[in-house]
Design an enzyme around this catalytic site. Sequence first.
Site, mmCIF file in Angstrom:
data_model
loop_
_atom_site.group_PDB
_atom_site.id
_atom_site.type_symbol
_atom_site.label_atom_id
_atom_site.label_comp_id
_atom_site.label_asym_id
_atom_site.label_seq_id
_atom_site.Cartn_x
_atom_site.Cartn_y
_atom_site.Cartn_z
ATOM 1 N N TYR A 56 0.834 -1.195 0.000
ATOM 2 C CA TYR A 56 0.000 0.000 0.000
ATOM 3 C C TYR A 56 0.871 1.249 0.000
ATOM 4 O O TYR A 56 1.652 1.486 0.927
ATOM 5 C CB TYR A 56 -0.921 0.020 1.214
ATOM 6 C CG TYR A 56 -1.919 -1.124 1.258
ATOM 7 C CD1 TYR A 56 -2.274 -1.824 0.104
ATOM 8 C CD2 TYR A 56 -2.516 -1.501 2.453
ATOM 9 C CE1 TYR A 56 -3.184 -2.866 0.139
ATOM 10 C CE2 TYR A 56 -3.436 -2.539 2.498
ATOM 11 C CZ TYR A 56 -3.765 -3.221 1.339
ATOM 12 O OH TYR A 56 -4.671 -4.247 1.391
ATOM 13 N N HIS A 123 -0.208 -11.793 1.202
ATOM 14 C CA HIS A 123 -1.119 -10.924 0.457
ATOM 15 C C HIS A 123 -1.653 -11.587 -0.813
ATOM 16 O O HIS A 123 -2.822 -11.409 -1.172
ATOM 17 C CB HIS A 123 -0.387 -9.624 0.105
ATOM 18 C CG HIS A 123 -1.297 -8.469 -0.161
ATOM 19 N ND1 HIS A 123 -0.871 -7.160 -0.134
ATOM 20 C CD2 HIS A 123 -2.607 -8.401 -0.459
ATOM 21 C CE1 HIS A 123 -1.879 -6.348 -0.399
ATOM 22 N NE2 HIS A 123 -2.951 -7.089 -0.614
ATOM 23 N N SER A 202 -13.275 -4.308 0.546
ATOM 24 C CA SER A 202 -14.179 -3.690 -0.433
ATOM 25 C C SER A 202 -15.650 -4.008 -0.157
ATOM 26 O O SER A 202 -16.377 -4.452 -1.048
ATOM 27 C CB SER A 202 -13.816 -4.117 -1.861
ATOM 28 O OG SER A 202 -12.541 -3.661 -2.220
ATOM 29 N N PRO A 203 -16.130 -3.772 1.071
ATOM 30 C CA PRO A 203 -17.537 -4.037 1.374
ATOM 31 C C PRO A 203 -18.498 -3.147 0.606
ATOM 32 O O PRO A 203 -19.700 -3.425 0.550
ATOM 33 C CB PRO A 203 -17.625 -3.780 2.887
ATOM 34 C CG PRO A 203 -16.505 -2.829 3.173
ATOM 35 C CD PRO A 203 -15.406 -3.240 2.246
ATOM 36 N N LEU A 204 -17.962 -2.084 -0.008
ATOM 37 C CA LEU A 204 -18.798 -1.197 -0.825
ATOM 38 C C LEU A 204 -18.604 -1.462 -2.316
ATOM 39 O O LEU A 204 -18.911 -0.613 -3.159
ATOM 40 C CB LEU A 204 -18.488 0.273 -0.508
ATOM 41 C CG LEU A 204 -18.602 0.667 0.967
ATOM 42 C CD1 LEU A 204 -18.382 2.163 1.140
ATOM 43 C CD2 LEU A 204 -19.936 0.249 1.553
ATOM 44 N N GLY A 205 -18.101 -2.653 -2.639
ATOM 45 C CA GLY A 205 -17.942 -3.022 -4.045
ATOM 46 C C GLY A 205 -17.010 -2.098 -4.802
ATOM 47 O O GLY A 205 -17.285 -1.719 -5.939
ATOM 48 N N ARG A 206 -15.882 -1.729 -4.170
ATOM 49 C CA ARG A 206 -14.904 -0.797 -4.763
ATOM 50 C C ARG A 206 -15.555 0.549 -5.061
ATOM 51 O O ARG A 206 -15.175 1.245 -6.006
ATOM 52 C CB ARG A 206 -14.311 -1.370 -6.048
ATOM 53 C CG ARG A 206 -13.517 -2.640 -5.879
ATOM 54 C CD ARG A 206 -12.097 -2.359 -5.449
ATOM 55 N NE ARG A 206 -11.268 -3.552 -5.502
ATOM 56 C CZ ARG A 206 -9.990 -3.594 -5.171
ATOM 57 N NH1 ARG A 206 -9.395 -2.492 -4.743
ATOM 58 N NH2 ARG A 206 -9.303 -4.705 -5.238
ATOM 59 N N GLY A 207 -16.550 0.932 -4.267
ATOM 60 C CA GLY A 207 -17.221 2.210 -4.454
ATOM 61 C C GLY A 207 -18.477 2.134 -5.286
ATOM 62 O O GLY A 207 -19.262 3.090 -5.335
ATOM 63 N N GLY A 212 -21.813 6.830 -5.983
ATOM 64 C CA GLY A 212 -21.010 7.994 -6.341
ATOM 65 C C GLY A 212 -20.329 7.881 -7.695
ATOM 66 O O GLY A 212 -19.763 8.856 -8.192
#
Length: 327
Positions: A56, A123, A202-207, A212
Amino acid sequence: MKRKRLGASSLEVSAMGLGHSMGFQDFSEHGLNEFKQLVHRALELGMNFFDSSDAYWDGLHEEWLRQALGAQRHQAVVASKFGNITLPDGSKATNARPEYVISCCEASLKRLGTDCIDLYYLHRVDPNTPIEDTVGAMSRLVEQGKVRYLGICEAGVDTLQRAHRVHPMTALQTEFSLWYRDTEIEMIELCRQLNIAFVGYSPLGRGLLTGGIQSFDDLDPKDRRRIHPRFHGDNLAHNLTLVARMQTIADRLGLTTAQLAMAWTVAQGDDIVPITGTQRVTYLEQSVAAAGFTLSADDSAELEAIFTPESRAGERYPRAMLAGLGI
């Protein structure tokens, strides 16, 4: 915030963790100060699980996490990773050779400013190195007191079982959200059989589930999501129709779609811990509020009926990258 125990370990972590932001670009002193504010607010809100990696921001995330935690390091459960490499041309590679395991851990300990990493992950699985050799080297780090517990990312059934036989795995980290539930049956059930925690990134599906992103052009030219099929053309258009249906439920419950997605993920079990990658305090606070929201069985069933594996469009990674996962 509610605590969850990671597998058979003694680690008790917040119901959701804080990871890195894929879209973060401000690596100036100003960016560092904002990062510190984010970590400090997370601690105030009861979050104690911080997820990092030597991959990262080319290791900078570990250094900044050290600076942000400072004297509060003892309040945190810190996870980091090794083995996911970006080559000079921007392509991805893996290295999990035993000697590399040791050198990576030493470097991460220095960047994190700690004597011991609470949870150390492989990883990405290295197809050129037997998993037994990699985990054998990782287990020696535990024996030396440099690492407390071990984990693995993006591993398939066979690899996870083989790794677990060499040394108990405390956590498996893999993408998991309403949009991507492919791991729900096979891998989560296996983790439960082996008493391994499931950490979902990524619980928000990568955004995608935030609403948005409405077009491919909304992604920065350097944003790696531009290579993800789910954000391309007709795939994105179709996926946004699913988010629109989700928005109706969110409006009824007084939540944003991002909060609804997080609430659903947190509710999937005491052995499942989502990692948020937000970079803004406001979004962090909204996610924490969502973690405490109780969804009804009917609301959960309605969401799951919208986001079936068959209903989505486009894979989460390009085919070449997918070939390197779940070995």
